[in-house]
Design a protein around this motif. Structure first.
Motif, PDB file in Angstrom:
ATOM      1  N   MET A 173     -12.969  33.641 -29.884  1.00 31.39           N
ATOM      2  CA  MET A 173     -13.927  32.582 -29.603  1.00 31.39           C
ATOM      3  C   MET A 173     -14.653  32.212 -30.910  1.00 31.39           C
ATOM      4  SD  MET A 173     -13.424  32.060 -26.422  1.00 31.39           S
ATOM      5  CE  MET A 173     -14.848  31.037 -26.079  1.00 31.39           C
ATOM      6  N   ASP A 174     -14.595  30.927 -31.218  1.00 34.88           N
ATOM      7  CA  ASP A 174     -15.225  30.441 -32.469  1.00 34.88           C
ATOM      8  C   ASP A 174     -16.728  30.386 -32.299  1.00 34.88           C
ATOM      9  OD1 ASP A 174     -15.480  29.364 -35.062  1.00 34.88           O
ATOM     10  OD2 ASP A 174     -15.400  27.304 -34.301  1.00 34.88           O
ATOM     11  N   ILE A 175     -17.393  30.715 -33.399  1.00 34.14           N
ATOM     12  CA  ILE A 175     -18.845  30.536 -33.465  1.00 34.14           C
ATOM     13  C   ILE A 175     -19.153  29.644 -34.702  1.00 34.14           C
ATOM     14  CG2 ILE A 175     -19.285  32.741 -32.313  1.00 34.14           C
ATOM     15  CD1 ILE A 175     -19.961  33.896 -35.089  1.00 34.14           C
ATOM     16  N   ASN A 176     -20.269  29.057 -34.705  1.00 31.48           N
ATOM     17  CA  ASN A 176     -20.642  28.120 -35.783  1.00 31.48           C
ATOM     18  C   ASN A 176     -21.133  28.925 -36.975  1.00 31.48           C
ATOM     19  OD1 ASN A 176     -21.034  25.691 -37.058  1.00 31.48           O
ATOM     20  ND2 ASN A 176     -23.082  25.367 -36.185  1.00 31.48           N
ATOM     21  N   ASP A 177     -20.153  29.490 -37.650  1.00 27.87           N
ATOM     22  CA  ASP A 177     -20.546  30.286 -38.798  1.00 27.87           C
ATOM     23  C   ASP A 177     -20.190  29.630 -40.128  1.00 27.87           C
ATOM     24  OD1 ASP A 177     -17.861  30.390 -38.401  1.00 27.87           O
ATOM     25  OD2 ASP A 177     -17.668  32.544 -38.823  1.00 27.87           O
ATOM     26  N   ASN A 178     -19.786  28.360 -40.090  1.00 28.31           N
ATOM     27  CA  ASN A 178     -19.463  27.632 -41.324  1.00 28.31           C
ATOM     28  C   ASN A 178     -20.226  26.305 -41.347  1.00 28.31           C
ATOM     29  OD1 ASN A 178     -17.189  29.214 -42.643  1.00 28.31           O
ATOM     30  ND2 ASN A 178     -16.470  29.024 -40.517  1.00 28.31           N
ATOM     31  N   LEU A 185     -17.205  12.421 -47.841  1.00 27.67           N
ATOM     32  CA  LEU A 185     -16.441  13.203 -46.871  1.00 27.67           C
ATOM     33  C   LEU A 185     -16.870  14.676 -46.952  1.00 27.67           C
ATOM     34  CD1 LEU A 185     -14.199  13.481 -44.747  1.00 27.67           C
ATOM     35  CD2 LEU A 185     -12.603  13.824 -46.667  1.00 27.67           C
ATOM     36  N   ALA A 186     -17.187  15.206 -45.787  1.00 23.38           N
ATOM     37  CA  ALA A 186     -17.562  16.627 -45.698  1.00 23.38           C
ATOM     38  C   ALA A 186     -16.690  17.294 -44.628  1.00 23.38           C
ATOM     39  CB  ALA A 186     -19.041  16.769 -45.362  1.00 23.38           C
ATOM     40  N   ARG A 187     -16.263  18.517 -44.889  1.00 24.15           N
ATOM     41  CA  ARG A 187     -15.419  19.228 -43.934  1.00 24.15           C
ATOM     42  C   ARG A 187     -16.148  20.491 -43.422  1.00 24.15           C
ATOM     43  NH1 ARG A 187     -10.529  18.389 -47.643  1.00 24.15           N
ATOM     44  NH2 ARG A 187      -9.533  16.535 -46.755  1.00 24.15           N
ATOM     45  N   ASP A 188     -15.804  20.788 -42.147  1.00 26.89           N
ATOM     46  CA  ASP A 188     -16.360  22.003 -41.521  1.00 26.89           C
ATOM     47  C   ASP A 188     -15.175  22.764 -40.899  1.00 26.89           C
ATOM     48  OD1 ASP A 188     -17.640  23.972 -39.932  1.00 26.89           O
ATOM     49  OD2 ASP A 188     -19.401  22.648 -39.748  1.00 26.89           O
ATOM     50  N   VAL A 189     -14.981  24.045 -41.294  1.00 22.85           N
ATOM     51  CA  VAL A 189     -13.794  24.801 -40.869  1.00 22.85           C
ATOM     52  C   VAL A 189     -13.932  25.310 -39.434  1.00 22.85           C
ATOM     53  CG1 VAL A 189     -13.204  25.448 -43.214  1.00 22.85           C
ATOM     54  CG2 VAL A 189     -14.740  26.912 -41.876  1.00 22.85           C
ATOM     55  N   ASP A 190     -15.093  25.115 -38.896  1.00 20.61           N
ATOM     56  CA  ASP A 190     -15.253  25.519 -37.504  1.00 20.61           C
ATOM     57  C   ASP A 190     -14.436  24.581 -36.629  1.00 20.61           C
ATOM     58  OD1 ASP A 190     -16.928  27.649 -38.082  1.00 20.61           O
ATOM     59  OD2 ASP A 190     -18.694  26.330 -38.236  1.00 20.61           O
ATOM     60  N   ALA A 191     -14.299  25.025 -35.400  1.00 23.75           N
ATOM     61  CA  ALA A 191     -13.495  24.260 -34.459  1.00 23.75           C
ATOM     62  C   ALA A 191     -14.364  23.679 -33.391  1.00 23.75           C
ATOM     63  CB  ALA A 191     -12.416  25.151 -33.838  1.00 23.75           C
ATOM     64  N   GLY A 192     -13.781  22.694 -32.803  1.00 24.26           N
ATOM     65  CA  GLY A 192     -14.506  22.093 -31.688  1.00 24.26           C
ATOM     66  C   GLY A 192     -15.726  21.352 -32.162  1.00 24.26           C
ATOM     67  N   PHE A 200     -18.272  22.619 -33.200  1.00 24.00           N
ATOM     68  CA  PHE A 200     -18.876  23.159 -34.416  1.00 24.00           C
ATOM     69  C   PHE A 200     -18.230  22.596 -35.687  1.00 24.00           C
ATOM     70  CE2 PHE A 200     -19.516  26.896 -31.398  1.00 24.00           C
ATOM     71  CZ  PHE A 200     -20.847  26.600 -31.195  1.00 24.00           C
ATOM     72  N   GLY A 201     -17.126  21.939 -35.535  1.00 20.66           N
ATOM     73  CA  GLY A 201     -16.444  21.406 -36.710  1.00 20.66           C
ATOM     74  C   GLY A 201     -16.622  19.911 -36.868  1.00 20.66           C
ATOM     75  N   SER A 202     -17.256  19.227 -35.893  1.00 25.06           N
ATOM     76  CA  SER A 202     -17.513  17.784 -36.028  1.00 25.06           C
ATOM     77  C   SER A 202     -18.753  17.566 -36.909  1.00 25.06           C
ATOM     78  CB  SER A 202     -17.731  17.155 -34.663  1.00 25.06           C
ATOM     79  OG  SER A 202     -18.881  17.711 -34.041  1.00 25.06           O
ATOM     80  N   VAL A 203     -18.626  16.615 -37.842  1.00 27.56           N
ATOM     81  CA  VAL A 203     -19.686  16.389 -38.867  1.00 27.56           C
ATOM     82  C   VAL A 203     -20.254  14.974 -38.692  1.00 27.56           C
ATOM     83  CG1 VAL A 203     -20.186  16.264 -41.338  1.00 27.56           C
ATOM     84  CG2 VAL A 203     -18.516  17.932 -40.459  1.00 27.56           C
ATOM     85  N   SER A 204     -21.553  14.885 -38.856  1.00 27.33           N
ATOM     86  CA  SER A 204     -22.249  13.589 -38.890  1.00 27.33           C
ATOM     87  C   SER A 204     -23.047  13.496 -40.215  1.00 27.33           C
ATOM     88  CB  SER A 204     -23.196  13.448 -37.702  1.00 27.33           C
ATOM     89  OG  SER A 204     -24.197  14.460 -37.731  1.00 27.33           O
ATOM     90  N   TYR A 205     -23.192  12.219 -40.726  1.00 23.24           N
ATOM     91  CA  TYR A 205     -23.806  12.010 -42.057  1.00 23.24           C
ATOM     92  C   TYR A 205     -25.146  11.285 -41.918  1.00 23.24           C
ATOM     93  CZ  TYR A 205     -18.979  12.903 -43.415  1.00 23.24           C
ATOM     94  OH  TYR A 205     -17.732  13.448 -43.567  1.00 23.24           O
ATOM     95  N   GLY A 206     -25.975  11.594 -42.889  1.00 26.65           N
ATOM     96  CA  GLY A 206     -27.280  10.936 -42.937  1.00 26.65           C
ATOM     97  C   GLY A 206     -27.918  11.123 -44.312  1.00 26.65           C
ATOM     98  N   LEU A 207     -28.959  10.306 -44.570  1.00 26.46           N
ATOM     99  CA  LEU A 207     -29.695  10.399 -45.829  1.00 26.46           C
ATOM    100  C   LEU A 207     -30.707  11.508 -45.735  1.00 26.46           C
ATOM    101  CD1 LEU A 207     -30.371   6.577 -46.509  1.00 26.46           C
ATOM    102  CD2 LEU A 207     -28.528   8.003 -47.443  1.00 26.46           C
ATOM    103  N   PHE A 208     -30.793  12.270 -46.780  1.00 24.20           N
ATOM    104  CA  PHE A 208     -31.645  13.435 -46.771  1.00 24.20           C
ATOM    105  C   PHE A 208     -32.860  13.158 -47.646  1.00 24.20           C
ATOM    106  CE2 PHE A 208     -32.908  17.578 -48.615  1.00 24.20           C
ATOM    107  CZ  PHE A 208     -33.243  18.235 -47.457  1.00 24.20           C
ATOM    108  N   GLN A 209     -34.020  13.222 -47.003  1.00 26.92           N
ATOM    109  CA  GLN A 209     -35.297  13.071 -47.705  1.00 26.92           C
ATOM    110  C   GLN A 209     -35.262  11.866 -48.672  1.00 26.92           C
ATOM    111  OE1 GLN A 209     -36.279  16.825 -49.555  1.00 26.92           O
ATOM    112  NE2 GLN A 209     -36.692  17.835 -47.580  1.00 26.92           N
ATOM    113  N   ALA A 210     -34.765  10.742 -48.164  1.00 25.66           N
ATOM    114  CA  ALA A 210     -34.673   9.525 -48.995  1.00 25.66           C
ATOM    115  C   ALA A 210     -36.010   8.802 -49.037  1.00 25.66           C
ATOM    116  CB  ALA A 210     -33.592   8.591 -48.445  1.00 25.66           C
ATOM    117  N   SER A 211     -36.261   8.261 -50.148  1.00 24.80           N
ATOM    118  CA  SER A 211     -37.493   7.459 -50.314  1.00 24.80           C
ATOM    119  C   SER A 211     -37.343   6.134 -49.580  1.00 24.80           C
ATOM    120  CB  SER A 211     -37.781   7.224 -51.803  1.00 24.80           C
ATOM    121  OG  SER A 211     -36.729   6.462 -52.381  1.00 24.80           O
ATOM    122  N   ASP A 212     -38.468   5.468 -49.470  1.00 26.26           N
ATOM    123  CA  ASP A 212     -38.446   4.171 -48.782  1.00 26.26           C
ATOM    124  C   ASP A 212     -37.570   3.165 -49.527  1.00 26.26           C
ATOM    125  OD1 ASP A 212     -40.134   5.188 -46.882  1.00 26.26           O
ATOM    126  OD2 ASP A 212     -41.971   4.414 -47.831  1.00 26.26           O
TER     127      ASP A 212
END
Length: 566
Positions: A7-12, A39-46, A48-60
Motif C-alpha cells: 500500500m502506497d503512502i505519500n512519502d515523496n 513540470l514537476a513529478r511525484d513518484v507516489d501513486a494514485g 499521492f502522485g497527482s501534482v498541482s501548480y501555483g505561485l508561491f509567496q508571489a508579490s502583487d
C-alpha cells in the motif's frame, strides 16, 4: 502462493524536472501569451502522485503580471512588460501533490528589450529672439534621452543643413544650438528650426521638435535712395510753394531704424541761395520751389539731399538733385537798332539811283528768352509806299524792292514788326524814317515837318544871344565905372602906389546852357590889388560878388521867359 500488495503512502514530495527555469520574453509580447511550462513529478501513486501548480509567496506585481495553470503548469502573461521598468522577474512556483506534500521551483524571466521607445528631447533653455550680426549666439540648450538600451538607446541629433545654425554636443547627452554665422534680418527675419533625434534600433524611431527663432533688428543699413541722382524740371514764372518733384529713400531695417528723415545739405557753391530756392518735406521728401524762378537769371542749379534714419547711431546717405528751369515766352523782343526810346528819329538816307536790293538799314533786335522762344522773324507791317521796301524775315535787313523813280515821295515811314516763335507769340515794332536823296554829296535837308521846330529853335537862339550880350555889356560898363571912381579917389592922396593886375587872360566868356532843366552858369576870376586903402580890395571883391549874383538872377529870369515862349 501468497500475494502481498504493498500500500502506497505519500512519502515523496513533487520535484521539478528543471529548476530553476530560465526564459526570455520580449517586452512587447502580447497578453495571455505563454511564457514557459514547468513540470514537476511525484513518484507516489494514485492521488499521492497527482501534482498541482501555483505561485508561491508571489508579490502583487508578479501576481498582476503572471499567471500559472494549476494543471499544466503553464505560465502566461497577464500584463504588458516594460524593459525600462523591470528587466527580469524571479517567480517562485510551488508544486503540491494530493497528499499535501509540495516542492518548490524557480522561474527566472528576463525581459528582452525591443525598440519601443522613441528618443526624447527636453529643452532646458530657449531664446526666441536673437540680434542680427551676432555670431556664436546661443539659441537653445536641450537634452536627449532614449529609454531603450543597447543600440536601441543610442541616438543621433541633427538639424537641416541649409540653416545658419550649428549643434554642439556637450556632456551627458546635452546639446547647444548656436548661430553658425552672423544673421541678416533684412534677408530673413524668422527661422523655423526642426531638431530631429533618431535612435539606432530596429526599426529606427525618431523624434522631431520645431522651434521658432526671431531675428531682431540692428541699425546696420543706411537709407538708400531709389536713384543716385534726380533731374527735375520746372517752368519759369512758377508759383511759390509749387511741388516740383520728390526724392525717396528706403531703409531695410525695421521700426525706428527704418524711419527716414530728409534734409537739404549745404550747397557746394557758397553763392547759391539754396534756402530761398527750394525746400523739402522732412517726412516724405517732397521738394517745393520757394519762389518764382526766372530762366534768364538762373537756368539750372543742383544740390544734395540727405536721408537719415532714426537709429542709434543714425546712418545716412545722400543723392544729387539737379533742377532745370524751363524757359517760357515771357520776354518780348527788344529793338536795339534803331532806338525806339522816343528821341528824335534817325533818318536813313537812300540815293535815288540805288539798285534793287540796296541795303537801307538793318533792324537789330534781341529776345531775353531762349530756344524757339528767342527765334525772331521780321516783317514789314506798314509802309508809306507799299512795294518800295522789303524786310528780310530772318536778319531784319531793310532793302529796296525795286528801282527808285522821281515820282516816289522823298520821305517814307516804315514800321517793322519783330516777333518771336514762342507760345504765346510776343512782338515789338520798330519805326524807320527813310529819306530819298539824289546823292550823298548834297546837303542833308531836314524833313518838312522839322522845319517849323528848327525855325523856332533859331529864334530862341537869337533871343538868348541878344540877352547875353546886353547883360555882359551892362556888367562891363559897371566894372569900368567902378574902377574909374576908385582911381580918381586914389589920385588925391599924397603918394599913391598901386598896382592892379588884370586877369591873366580876357574875361571868361559866359557859358550858357538852355534846356528843359538846365540853369545858367558863369565863372569869373579877378585878381585886384589896391594899395593906400586897407578896405579897397575887400570892397571891390564884395561889389563883384553882388554883381555876379545879380547877373545870375537876370539870366535865370531870361531862361524862364524863353521857356514860357516855347
Amino acid at each position: 502462493m501468497v500475494r502481498i500488495l504493498i500500500m502506497d503512502i505519500n512519502d515523496n514530495a513533487p520535484e521539478f524536472v528543471h529548476t530553476p527555469y530560465g526564459v526570455q520574453v520580449l517586452e512587447n509580447s502580447p497578453l495571455d501569451s505563454p511564457i514557459v511550462r514547468v513540470l514537476a513529478r511525484d513518484v507516489d501513486a494514485g492521488n499521492f502522485g497527482s501534482v498541482s501548480y501555483g505561485l508561491f509567496q508571489a508579490s502583487d506585481e508578479i501576481r498582476q503580471t503572471f499567471s500559472i495553470n494549476e494543471v499544466t503548469g503553464e505560465i502566461q502573461l497577464k500584463k504588458k512588460l516594460d524593459f525600462e521598468k523591470n528587466k527580469s522577474y524571479h517567480v517562485e512556483i510551488e508544486a503540491t501533490d494530493g497528499g499535501g506534500l509540495s516542492g518548490k521551483g524557480t522561474v527566472v524571466i528576463e525581459v528582452v528589450d525591443v525598440n519601443d521607445n522613441p528618443p526624447e528631447l527636453i529643452i532646458s533653455s530657449l531664446t526666441s529672439s536673437i540680434p542680427e550680426n551676432a555670431p556664436e549666439t546661443v539659441v537653445s540648450i536641450f537634452r536627449i534621452r532614449d529609454r531603450d538600451s543597447g543600440e536601441n538607446g543610442k541616438t543621433i541629433c541633427s538639424i537641416p543643413d541649409n540653416l545658419p545654425f550649428v549643434l554642439k554636443p556637450t556632456l551627458k547627452n546635452f546639446y547647444t544650438l548656436v548661430t553658425g554665422r552672423p544673421l541678416d534680418r533684412e534677408t530673413r527675419a524668422e527661422y523655423n528650426i526642426t531638431i530631429t533625434v533618431t535612435d539606432l534600433g530596429t526599426p529606427r524611431l525618431k523624434t522631431q521638435q520645431s522651434i521658432t527663432v526671431q531675428v531682431s533688428n540692428v541699425n546696420d543699413n543706411a537709407p538708400t535712395f531709389t536713384q543716385t541722382s534726380y533731374t527735375l524740371f520746372v517752368r519759369e514764372n512758377n508759383s511759390p510753394a509749387l511741388h516740383i518733384g520728390s526724392v525717396s529713400a528706403t531703409d531695410r531695417d525695421s521700426g525706428t531704424n527704418a524711419q527716414v528723415t530728409y534734409l537739404l545739405l549745404p550747397p557746394q557753391d557758397p553763392h547759391l541761395p539754396l534756402a530761398s530756392l527750394v525746400s523739402i518735406n522732412a517726412d516724405n521728401g517732397h521738394l517745393f520751389a520757394c519762389r518764382s524762378l526766372d530762366y534768364e537769371a538762373l537756368q539750372e542749379f543742383e544740390f544734395r539731399v540727405g536721408a537719415t534714419d532714426r537709429g542709434s547711431p543714425a546712418l545716412s546717405s545722400e543723392a544729387l538733385v539737379r533742377v532745370l528751369v524751363l524757359g517760357a515766352n515771357d520776354n518780348s523782343p527788344f529793338v536795339l537798332h534803331p532806338l525806339q526810346n522816343g528821341s528824335a528819329p534817325c533818318t536813313e538816307l537812300v540815293p535815288r539811283p540805288a539798285e534793287p536790293g540796296y541795303l537801307v538799314t538793318k533792324v537789330v533786335a534781341v529776345d531775353g528768352d531762349s530756344g524757339q522762344n528767342a527765334w525772331l522773324s521780321y516783317q514789314l507791317l506798314k509802309a508809306t509806299e507799299p512795294g518800295l521796301f522789303g524786310v528780310w524775315a530772318h536778319n531784319g535787313e531793310v532793302r529796296t524792292a525795286r528801282l527808285l523813280s522821281e515820282r516816289d515821295a522823298a520821305k517814307h515811314r516804315l514800321v517793322v514788326l519783330v516777333k518771336d516763335n514762342g507760345e504765346p507769340l510776343r512782338s515789338a515794332t520798330a519805326t524807320l524814317h527813310v529819306l530819298l536823296v539824289d546823292g550823298f554829296s548834297q546837303l542833308y535837308l531836314p524833313l518838312p515837318e522839322a522845319a517849323p521846330a528848327q525855325a523856332r529853335a533859331d529864334s530862341l537862339t537869337i533871343y538868348l544871344v541878344v540877352a547875353l550880350a546886353s547883360v555882359s555889356s551892362l556888367f562891363l560898363l559897371s566894372v569900368l565905372l567902378f574902377v574909374a571912381v576908385r582911381l580918381c579917389r586914389g589920385s588925391r592922396a599924397a603918394s599913391v602906389v598901386g598896382r592892379c593886375s588884370v586877369p591873366e587872360g580876357p574875361f571868361p566868356g559866359h557859358q550858357v546852357g538852355v534846356s528843359g532843366t538846365e540853369t545858367l552858369s558863369q565863372s569869373y576870376q579877378y585878381e585886384v590889388c589896391l594899395t593906400g586903402d586897407s578896405g579897397t580890395g575887400f570892397s571891390l571883391y564884395i561889389t563883384l560878388q553882388i554883381w555876379t549874383v545879380f547877373t545870375k538872377i537876370i539870366f535865370k529870369c531870361l531862361i524862364i521867359i524863353v521857356c514860357s515862349l516855347m
